[in-house]
Design a protein around this motif. Sequence first.
Motif, short mmCIF file in Angstrom:
data_model
loop_
_atom_site.label_atom_id
_atom_site.label_comp_id
_atom_site.label_asym_id
_atom_site.label_seq_id
_atom_site.Cartn_x
_atom_site.Cartn_y
_atom_site.Cartn_z
N THR A 37 0.88 -1.18 0.03
CA THR A 37 -0.15 0.09 -0.06
C THR A 37 0.92 1.23 -0.09
N ASN A 38 0.26 2.48 0.00
CA ASN A 38 1.01 3.63 0.11
C ASN A 38 0.86 4.28 1.37
N MET A 39 0.42 3.46 2.07
CA MET A 39 0.23 4.11 3.62
C MET A 39 1.41 5.08 3.99
N TYR A 42 0.07 11.05 5.32
CA TYR A 42 -0.82 11.73 4.64
C TYR A 42 -1.82 10.63 3.94
N HIS A 43 -1.66 9.51 3.95
CA HIS A 43 -2.58 8.57 3.67
C HIS A 43 -2.70 7.46 4.75
N TRP A 44 -3.11 7.79 6.00
CA TRP A 44 -3.48 7.05 7.22
C TRP A 44 -4.53 6.02 6.91
N ASP A 46 -6.93 6.97 4.06
CA ASP A 46 -7.34 6.68 2.86
C ASP A 46 -6.32 5.99 1.89
N TYR A 47 -5.36 5.02 2.29
CA TYR A 47 -4.35 4.50 1.54
C TYR A 47 -5.06 3.82 0.47
N GLU A 48 -4.04 3.42 -0.72
CA GLU A 48 -4.43 2.47 -1.71
C GLU A 48 -3.52 1.49 -2.03
#
Length: 297
Positions: A37-39, A42-44, A46-48
């Motif tokens: 993921t891209n955790m 800033y993407h805590w 809403d990561y993808e």
Amino acid sequence: MKQKRKLMPYLYSVPAFILIALVIVFPILYTAYISVTNMNLYHWLDYEIIGLDNYVRALTKVDSGFLTALLTTLTWTVLNMVIQMVTAYFIALGLNREGLKGRRIYKTLLMVPWAMPAYVSILLWRVGIYNTEFGLLNKILVAFGFPKQDFLATNVPAFISCMVLNLWMALPFMITMIDGALQSIDKSCYESAKLEGAGFWAKNIHITIPAIKGIIAPSVIMTTFTTFKQFDIVYLLTMQKGAHSGATLQTVITYAHQNAFVSNNYGLSSAVSIILFFLIMIFSIFTNRGVKEESYE
């Protein structure tokens, strides 16, 4: 009835299996999940899912820093283990020399670096040995007319300084293991070799080393893992928050720590952790196989 008896051991093991799943299996699986993921900070929430991008970045992009950190770690591990094994072996031989007085006192004193808390030892060395103004090494240099040196300011001196400290902390354990193995050798072997005209090196190569190799192998493997995963020495000497030394030295563990807790890139840090997990697993498989083959011979 027989079926029930067969199931009973598994039923008794259920609590242990649940504990292992919670403490070991789940963290590994969750880390593997985060690694794809891209955790990050800033993407805590809403990561993808980004697939293997973090692995590609770590393994193929030189500027990511991982490959450099891996090379540093491998160099660190090999140098430390070689120097540690050779030094510990000859010190243990000296401690087992016939007629040596005060042997128990020396062995007790040797355990002090290993028994001290690592955090205390590292900070003592940083302030008491390597400090530019008050450190013992600079006091000695100034006494002999040399200028003061900042041993932790650049990578090569910092690497050597970290390695010296690691050897000071780790040697007592290896000396103790080799010392115990040496005492298990039948002294009559040396007497027979002496009658045959064997010298110091011949006795060590043909008697001592083959006799203790299988005994100290587990200790060597365990110490190798510990050295590979070393974090506190490098971090506390060169990277501690508020006390950066100037060196940019990175091992794979400090690299993962920096990405997780400084850069807040949890995806990349998790990918690095999974890569290290598989590297350690592969090394463990090969080393265990080597120990088993040696025990069958």
